[in-house]
Design an enzyme around this catalytic site. Structure first.
Site: not given
Length: 359
Positions: A306-308, A143
């Site tokens: 932002k993470t994933g 993501s």
């Protein structure tokens, strides 16, 4: 942080300014790639004053695993590197020497202890120091793409006020998974709402609708490459983007590319002042970093990230950290394993963050 930008303000760039910006982007990417010498520097340069830091609750000490792996690592410049611009972005990860060696050994020990492959690129903005560990290796992006999709859309349509406030219809067939932050009563969402949900909540439905607005996943690849990130590619939407199959280069990037793009987009206005302002607005209010980079920071600070999250235990986080009296730090931490049953180890990212910040 960049000064606030009035969204109603119009802007026109000449061809010359575009060319100059692309030239700067290529130069920055080349600088990142080849670290030619290493030397110790103080951990805090005091070059950047960032008032009114947000006191977000986080653990205030290194975890026991970090203390064991960090060994004799001192806070005086353990991850410092002086580097200059080479002619091309072609160098492999530089060998660890001096203060770098201890930090590299600490992360390698963390890999052995957790059976997680870790990629890290850290960029200190003002002094142009850098640290890389597997910085040029490919990792599943998951993501993380959503920030770049939103950035591409702002660059393309940012000053079109009508566009950003006009609802876009979607259907139940567009919903990924069981939950979405989008309004399922009206089955409409504005581009503003799509970007907010995709970045702040990592909403998969919103992420896919952003890709639809851009014309598909390839638009993210094109956007990244236009800025100089040549090893970032997006091939599929959610949820396939999260498969993270070992050896599959689809939907992958490198820590170097991710850190380079975020420094360019969140600090250096590489895609324009408005893109920087909007991405900061969304990413500073991200809600998904609690156990990752956020957990490795001690207040006061501000974090835009932002993470994933993906298959094979992939956990990612990347963003920019501002602290009072210190230069901005761009940090990209990506992970991967080769095991289908691997757990999502969020603690690894928090531990790496503590090691980098303490260096």
């Amino acid at each position: 942080m960049a000064p606030a930008v009035k969204l109603s303000r119009s802007a026109t760039d000449t061809k010359a300014s575009h060319a100059a910006r692309r030239s700067r982007c290529r130069a920055m990417h080349a600088i990142l790639a080849s670290i030619t010498a290493f030397r110790a520097l103080p951990a805090s340069t005091g070059r950047r004053q960032t008032p009114d830091m947000t006191n977000r609750p986080t653990p205030s000490h290194l975890s026991r695993r970090s203390l064991l792996t960090i060994g004799g690592l001192t806070t005086a410049g353990a991850a410092a590197a002086a580097f200059s611009a080479p002619p091309a972005f072609a160098a492999p990860s530089a060998p660890a020497v001096g203060g770098h060696r201890r930090l590299t050994e600490a992360i390698a020990e963390l890999e052995r202890a957790t059976s997680v492959t870790i990629g890290v690129t850290a960029l200190w903005h003002d002094s142009r120091r850098a640290f890389r560990y597997r910085g040029d290796e490919r990792f599943p992006m998951c993501s993380l793409f959503k920030s770049f999709a939103a950035g591409a859309l702002v660059q393309a349509r940012g000053y079109d006020e009508e566009y950003w406030t006009t609802p876009i219809p979607f259907t139940d067939a567009d919903v990924v998974g069981k939950e979405t932050k989008l309004n399922r009563d009206t089955w409409q969402a504005t581009p503003e709402e799509l970007a907010d949900a995709a970045i702040r909540y990592s909403d998969n439905t919103a992420g896919n609708l952003l890709l639809r607005e851009l014309g598909g996943p390839q638009a993210v690849t094109t956007f990244a490459r236009s800025l100089g990130a040549t090893r970032t590619r997006l091939d599929r939407p959610e949820p396939q983007v999260n498969e993270a199959t070992p050896g599959d280069e689809r939907d992958t990037s490198t820590p170097d590319d991710i850190a380079f793009l975020l420094q360019l987009l969140l600090i250096d206005q590489g895609a324009g002042a408005l893109t920087t302002a909007r991405l900061q607005e969304w990413m500073l209010r991200n809600t998904t970093s609690g156990k990752r980079i956020l957990a490795g920071l001690t207040p006061p600070f501000e974090l835009a990230d932002k993470t994933g999250l993906g298959g094979y235990g992939v956990v990612n986080d990347a963003g920019v950290i501002w602290r009072p009296g210190e230069e901005a730090l761009t940090l990209a931490i990506l992970t991967r394993t080769d095991r289908t049953d691997a757990p999502s180890n969020h603690d690894v990212l928090a531990d790496v963050t503590r090691l980098i910040v303490a260096a």
